[in-house]
Scaffold this motif. Structure first.
Motif, PDB file in Angstrom:
ATOM      1  N   HIS A  36       0.846  -1.205   0.000  1.00  0.00           N
ATOM      2  CA  HIS A  36       0.000   0.000   0.000  1.00  0.00           C
ATOM      3  C   HIS A  36       0.878   1.251   0.000  1.00  0.00           C
ATOM      4  O   HIS A  36       1.907   1.300   0.678  1.00  0.00           O
ATOM      5  CB  HIS A  36      -0.893   0.024   1.244  1.00  0.00           C
ATOM      6  N   ASN A  37       0.418   2.245  -0.741  1.00  0.00           N
ATOM      7  CA  ASN A  37       1.126   3.538  -0.778  1.00  0.00           C
ATOM      8  C   ASN A  37       0.070   4.609  -1.055  1.00  0.00           C
ATOM      9  O   ASN A  37      -0.108   5.059  -2.181  1.00  0.00           O
ATOM     10  CB  ASN A  37       2.201   3.501  -1.885  1.00  0.00           C
ATOM     11  N   TYR A  38      -0.646   5.026  -0.009  1.00  0.00           N
ATOM     12  CA  TYR A  38      -1.714   6.016  -0.195  1.00  0.00           C
ATOM     13  C   TYR A  38      -1.947   6.797   1.099  1.00  0.00           C
ATOM     14  O   TYR A  38      -1.488   6.389   2.169  1.00  0.00           O
ATOM     15  CB  TYR A  38      -3.020   5.334  -0.640  1.00  0.00           C
ATOM     16  N   GLY A  39      -2.672   7.912   0.950  1.00  0.00           N
ATOM     17  CA  GLY A  39      -3.057   8.688   2.137  1.00  0.00           C
ATOM     18  C   GLY A  39      -2.107   9.832   2.436  1.00  0.00           C
ATOM     19  O   GLY A  39      -1.726  10.053   3.591  1.00  0.00           O
ATOM     20  N   HIS A  40      -1.730  10.609   1.382  1.00  0.00           N
ATOM     21  CA  HIS A  40      -0.694  11.631   1.548  1.00  0.00           C
ATOM     22  C   HIS A  40      -1.241  13.047   1.748  1.00  0.00           C
ATOM     23  O   HIS A  40      -0.500  14.023   1.571  1.00  0.00           O
ATOM     24  CB  HIS A  40       0.261  11.602   0.346  1.00  0.00           C
ATOM     25  N   GLY A  41      -2.503  13.175   2.101  1.00  0.00           N
ATOM     26  CA  GLY A  41      -3.065  14.490   2.459  1.00  0.00           C
ATOM     27  C   GLY A  41      -2.703  15.582   1.463  1.00  0.00           C
ATOM     28  O   GLY A  41      -2.894  15.420   0.254  1.00  0.00           O
ATOM     29  N   GLY A  42      -2.168  16.681   1.968  1.00  0.00           N
ATOM     30  CA  GLY A  42      -1.802  17.820   1.105  1.00  0.00           C
ATOM     31  C   GLY A  42      -0.352  17.792   0.678  1.00  0.00           C
ATOM     32  O   GLY A  42       0.208  18.834   0.297  1.00  0.00           O
ATOM     33  N   SER A  43       0.279  16.621   0.728  1.00  0.00           N
ATOM     34  CA  SER A  43       1.732  16.534   0.473  1.00  0.00           C
ATOM     35  C   SER A  43       2.109  15.501  -0.572  1.00  0.00           C
ATOM     36  O   SER A  43       3.276  15.132  -0.679  1.00  0.00           O
ATOM     37  CB  SER A  43       2.460  16.151   1.775  1.00  0.00           C
ATOM     38  N   GLY A  44       1.125  15.020  -1.334  1.00  0.00           N
ATOM     39  CA  GLY A  44       1.393  13.889  -2.221  1.00  0.00           C
ATOM     40  C   GLY A  44       2.495  14.131  -3.236  1.00  0.00           C
ATOM     41  O   GLY A  44       3.383  13.302  -3.417  1.00  0.00           O
ATOM     42  N   TRP A  45       2.426  15.280  -3.918  1.00  0.00           N
ATOM     43  CA  TRP A  45       3.489  15.563  -4.886  1.00  0.00           C
ATOM     44  C   TRP A  45       4.825  15.733  -4.171  1.00  0.00           C
ATOM     45  O   TRP A  45       5.856  15.230  -4.615  1.00  0.00           O
ATOM     46  CB  TRP A  45       3.168  16.840  -5.683  1.00  0.00           C
ATOM     47  N   SER A  46       4.778  16.435  -3.061  1.00  0.00           N
ATOM     48  CA  SER A  46       6.032  16.763  -2.372  1.00  0.00           C
ATOM     49  C   SER A  46       6.765  15.519  -1.885  1.00  0.00           C
ATOM     50  O   SER A  46       7.986  15.434  -1.967  1.00  0.00           O
ATOM     51  CB  SER A  46       5.740  17.684  -1.184  1.00  0.00           C
ATOM     52  N   LEU A  47       6.018  14.555  -1.366  1.00  0.00           N
ATOM     53  CA  LEU A  47       6.657  13.375  -0.759  1.00  0.00           C
ATOM     54  C   LEU A  47       6.753  12.189  -1.711  1.00  0.00           C
ATOM     55  O   LEU A  47       7.310  11.145  -1.359  1.00  0.00           O
ATOM     56  CB  LEU A  47       5.858  12.942   0.477  1.00  0.00           C
ATOM     57  N   SER A  48       6.223  12.341  -2.917  1.00  0.00           N
ATOM     58  CA  SER A  48       6.003  11.177  -3.783  1.00  0.00           C
ATOM     59  C   SER A  48       7.240  10.324  -4.013  1.00  0.00           C
ATOM     60  O   SER A  48       7.178   9.088  -3.891  1.00  0.00           O
ATOM     61  CB  SER A  48       5.429  11.629  -5.126  1.00  0.00           C
ATOM     62  N   TRP A  49       8.379  10.949  -4.309  1.00  0.00           N
ATOM     63  CA  TRP A  49       9.563  10.140  -4.649  1.00  0.00           C
ATOM     64  C   TRP A  49      10.066   9.354  -3.439  1.00  0.00           C
ATOM     65  O   TRP A  49      10.446   8.190  -3.543  1.00  0.00           O
ATOM     66  CB  TRP A  49      10.680  11.025  -5.207  1.00  0.00           C
TER      67      TRP A  49
ATOM     68  N   GLY B  68      -1.866   8.521 -10.268  1.00  0.00           N
ATOM     69  CA  GLY B  68      -1.695   9.885  -9.783  1.00  0.00           C
ATOM     70  C   GLY B  68      -0.229  10.110  -9.417  1.00  0.00           C
ATOM     71  O   GLY B  68       0.655   9.346  -9.846  1.00  0.00           O
ATOM     72  N   ALA B  69       0.005  11.119  -8.617  1.00  0.00           N
ATOM     73  CA  ALA B  69       1.384  11.441  -8.214  1.00  0.00           C
ATOM     74  C   ALA B  69       2.076  10.224  -7.597  1.00  0.00           C
ATOM     75  O   ALA B  69       3.250   9.942  -7.883  1.00  0.00           O
ATOM     76  CB  ALA B  69       1.349  12.586  -7.195  1.00  0.00           C
ATOM     77  N   ILE B  70       1.338   9.488  -6.781  1.00  0.00           N
ATOM     78  CA  ILE B  70       1.961   8.383  -6.043  1.00  0.00           C
ATOM     79  C   ILE B  70       2.164   7.156  -6.931  1.00  0.00           C
ATOM     80  O   ILE B  70       3.234   6.528  -6.923  1.00  0.00           O
ATOM     81  CB  ILE B  70       1.098   8.026  -4.807  1.00  0.00           C
ATOM     82  N   GLY B  71       1.143   6.818  -7.738  1.00  0.00           N
ATOM     83  CA  GLY B  71       1.286   5.669  -8.630  1.00  0.00           C
ATOM     84  C   GLY B  71       2.383   5.890  -9.662  1.00  0.00           C
ATOM     85  O   GLY B  71       3.211   5.005  -9.911  1.00  0.00           O
ATOM     86  N   LEU B  72       2.386   7.085 -10.260  1.00  0.00           N
ATOM     87  CA  LEU B  72       3.372   7.343 -11.320  1.00  0.00           C
ATOM     88  C   LEU B  72       4.804   7.318 -10.792  1.00  0.00           C
ATOM     89  O   LEU B  72       5.698   6.749 -11.424  1.00  0.00           O
ATOM     90  CB  LEU B  72       3.087   8.713 -11.952  1.00  0.00           C
ATOM     91  N   THR B  73       5.018   7.923  -9.646  1.00  0.00           N
ATOM     92  CA  THR B  73       6.394   7.928  -9.130  1.00  0.00           C
ATOM     93  C   THR B  73       6.782   6.526  -8.632  1.00  0.00           C
ATOM     94  O   THR B  73       7.941   6.127  -8.779  1.00  0.00           O
ATOM     95  CB  THR B  73       6.584   8.978  -8.012  1.00  0.00           C
ATOM     96  N   SER B  74       5.815   5.779  -8.096  1.00  0.00           N
ATOM     97  CA  SER B  74       6.115   4.395  -7.703  1.00  0.00           C
ATOM     98  C   SER B  74       6.558   3.607  -8.939  1.00  0.00           C
ATOM     99  O   SER B  74       7.532   2.847  -8.908  1.00  0.00           O
ATOM    100  CB  SER B  74       4.895   3.714  -7.079  1.00  0.00           C
ATOM    101  N   ALA B  75       5.820   3.817 -10.039  1.00  0.00           N
ATOM    102  CA  ALA B  75       6.146   3.105 -11.277  1.00  0.00           C
ATOM    103  C   ALA B  75       7.543   3.482 -11.778  1.00  0.00           C
ATOM    104  O   ALA B  75       8.328   2.623 -12.198  1.00  0.00           O
ATOM    105  CB  ALA B  75       5.094   3.431 -12.337  1.00  0.00           C
ATOM    106  N   ARG B  76       7.870   4.763 -11.701  1.00  0.00           N
ATOM    107  CA  ARG B  76       9.182   5.204 -12.199  1.00  0.00           C
ATOM    108  C   ARG B  76      10.321   4.669 -11.323  1.00  0.00           C
ATOM    109  O   ARG B  76      11.360   4.254 -11.829  1.00  0.00           O
ATOM    110  CB  ARG B  76       9.235   6.747 -12.240  1.00  0.00           C
ATOM    111  N   VAL B  77      10.117   4.680 -10.024  1.00  0.00           N
ATOM    112  CA  VAL B  77      11.174   4.162  -9.141  1.00  0.00           C
ATOM    113  C   VAL B  77      11.375   2.668  -9.399  1.00  0.00           C
ATOM    114  O   VAL B  77      12.496   2.162  -9.446  1.00  0.00           O
ATOM    115  CB  VAL B  77      10.833   4.437  -7.653  1.00  0.00           C
TER     116      VAL B  77
END
Ligand SMILES: Cc1cc2nc3c(=O)[nH]c(=O)nc-3n(C[C@H](O)[C@H](O)[C@H](O)COP(=O)(O)OP(=O)(O)OC[C@H]3O[C@@H](n4cnc5c(N)ncnc54)[C@H](O)[C@@H]3O)c2cc1C
Length: 384
Positions: free
Chosen positions: A74-87, A111-120
């Protein structure tokens, strides 16, 4: 942001102010170039959007479990910080996924979290397929303000244990480092800009208390990142055009979300990534996926899909004025519910509504944005 949150946000922008004032004492300053004024009239509003922040009081859920014969991270629930913390968040999730030694990875969510997870994961040598209901620009992440705000609504104070703070700091630092490698690219997906905090009262003085709107207290985590935050400075009246008595200048990292999302998608496809459009209505459906390791990054979607009732929707409305390339500064006005981001796709104007907490209504409230634009115009009114 609500006024309490706004204060915290301004506080983060200003935290280094006293250090900056002393640093500035020995520095010779050239006369500042005049600021290009923002053309703040309601007829110049080109878009108004609403989405909800996926807030969890206990912070983002980044953990692995075994279900249906799959390893589910699981990688979800980032409130107002999703882009900032994504990597940083992606790195933690992918480290868990890599322990399975599988070469194929499914990511649910784009979204921000799925895409950066995929890239990492791709950088770690995995073949990745994203399954999602929507992709940018339809995802909620595409409606964010686009600033480095790593501690914005990331957990409530009561859950900010030392262990949480350490984990958060590791995520924030890893993200920050990655963002510095994305500067100077065509389309300016990531850039740094100056901004101005305006205040009617001296910065040390608190603003009058406002009505409790149900939001919890949030911890000040960003002070742990002082060493990677540019200092802010107090300006004298001849150093700024605003009609307010107290102004400080800060410097902030900005994500131009349209071009940044496009860059992420292009990089994902270039490295062999695939996207399958699909909505999951029950976790059981994950059993049918070809991949045996899955990163789950559906943001607020996790509430319906996994029954995570701890997710609280925090409504947020943003509006964009016609782009003005000559305006390259942000602005916030303490106590006036106004936050402005200089993006390439328009000057973003954000204002908090009175009932944003625990509200998943995404109906646009146009008067809210028009009022914010009027306040923005007032900031530039000639001094009496
Ligand atoms: C007004 C506002 C301003 C913000 N400003 C900032 C900011 O300046 N800086 C910052 O760092 N953060 C900001 N945020 C927070 C940030 O937008 C979120 O933390 C982030 O978007 C969360 O990303 P996500 O990938 O988890 O979710 P999402 O973007 O919602 O992505 C979820 C993905 O999962 C898919 N999905 C969901 N359910 C299902 C399902 N059942 N089946 C299949 N797919 C599914 C969706 O289609 C989508 O692809 C802001 C938020 C708001 C509301």
């Amino acid at each position: 942001m609500d006024r309490r949150h706004f204060l915290q946000h301004s506080g983060a922008l200003l935290a280094a102010a006293s250090a900056a004032s002393s640093a500035r004492a020995g520095t010779a300053f050239a006369a500042p170039a005049p600021l290009a004024p923002i053309r703040a009239t309601p007829d110049r509003l080109i878009d108004i959007s609403v989405c909800t922040r996926p807030f969890r009081p206990q912070g983002p859920r980044i953990e692995a479990e075994q279900r249906y014969g799959k390893t589910l991270v699981h990688n979800y629930g980032h409130g107002g910080s999703g882009w900032s913390l994504s990597w940083g968040s992606a790195r933690m999730a992918i480290a868990m996924a890599l322990t399975t030694r599988e070469k194929y990875l499914a990511v649910i969510g784009c979204g921000a979290i799925g895409l950066t997870s995929a890239r990492v994961a791709q950088r770690a040598g995995l073949r990745v397929r994203i399954y999602c209901k929507e992709r940018p620009p339809e995802v909620r992440s595409s409606l964010a303000s686009g600033v480095w705000s790593p501690d914005s609504r990331i957990c409530s104070s009561e859950h900010a244990t030392p262990a949480f703070a350490e984990r958060w700091e590791a995520m924030a630092r890893a993200s920050f480092k990655t963002y510095q490698s994305l500067l100077g690219l065509p389309g300016d997906p990531v850039s740094w800009h100056d901004g101005y905090v305006l205040s009617d009262v001296p910065f040390g003085e608190p603003l009058p208390a406002t009505e409790d709107n149900g939001e919890p207290d949030y911890p000040d985590l960003e002070s742990r990142l002082r060493d990677i935050r540019p200092l802010s400075v107090a300006l004298s009246a001849d150093e700024h055009p605003f009609r307010v008595p107290h102004v400080r200048r800060y410097t902030q990292m900005v994500f131009n979300i349209a071009s940044y999302s496009r860059l992420l998608m292009e990089d994902f496809f270039r490295e062999g990534g695939e996207i399958e459009q699909r909505e999951f209505v029950h976790p059981r459906q994950l059993a049918g996926l070809r991949e045996r390791t899955i990163v789950h990054a559906t943001g607020y979607g996790a509430r319906a899909l996994f029954g995570d009732d701890s997710l609280v929707p925090v409504r947020g409305q943003t509006a964009r004025l016609v782009p003005q390339p000559e305006v390259d500064y942000g602005l916030s006005w303490r106590g006036h519910n106004l936050f402005v981001v200089p993006r390439r796709d328009g000057i973003l104007v954000q204002a908090q509504g009175p009932h944003d907490w625990n509200n998943e209504d995404v109906q646009v409230d146009r008067p809210l944005s028009e009022d914010a634009v009027a306040r923005l115009a007032a900031a530039f009114a000639p001094r009496s």
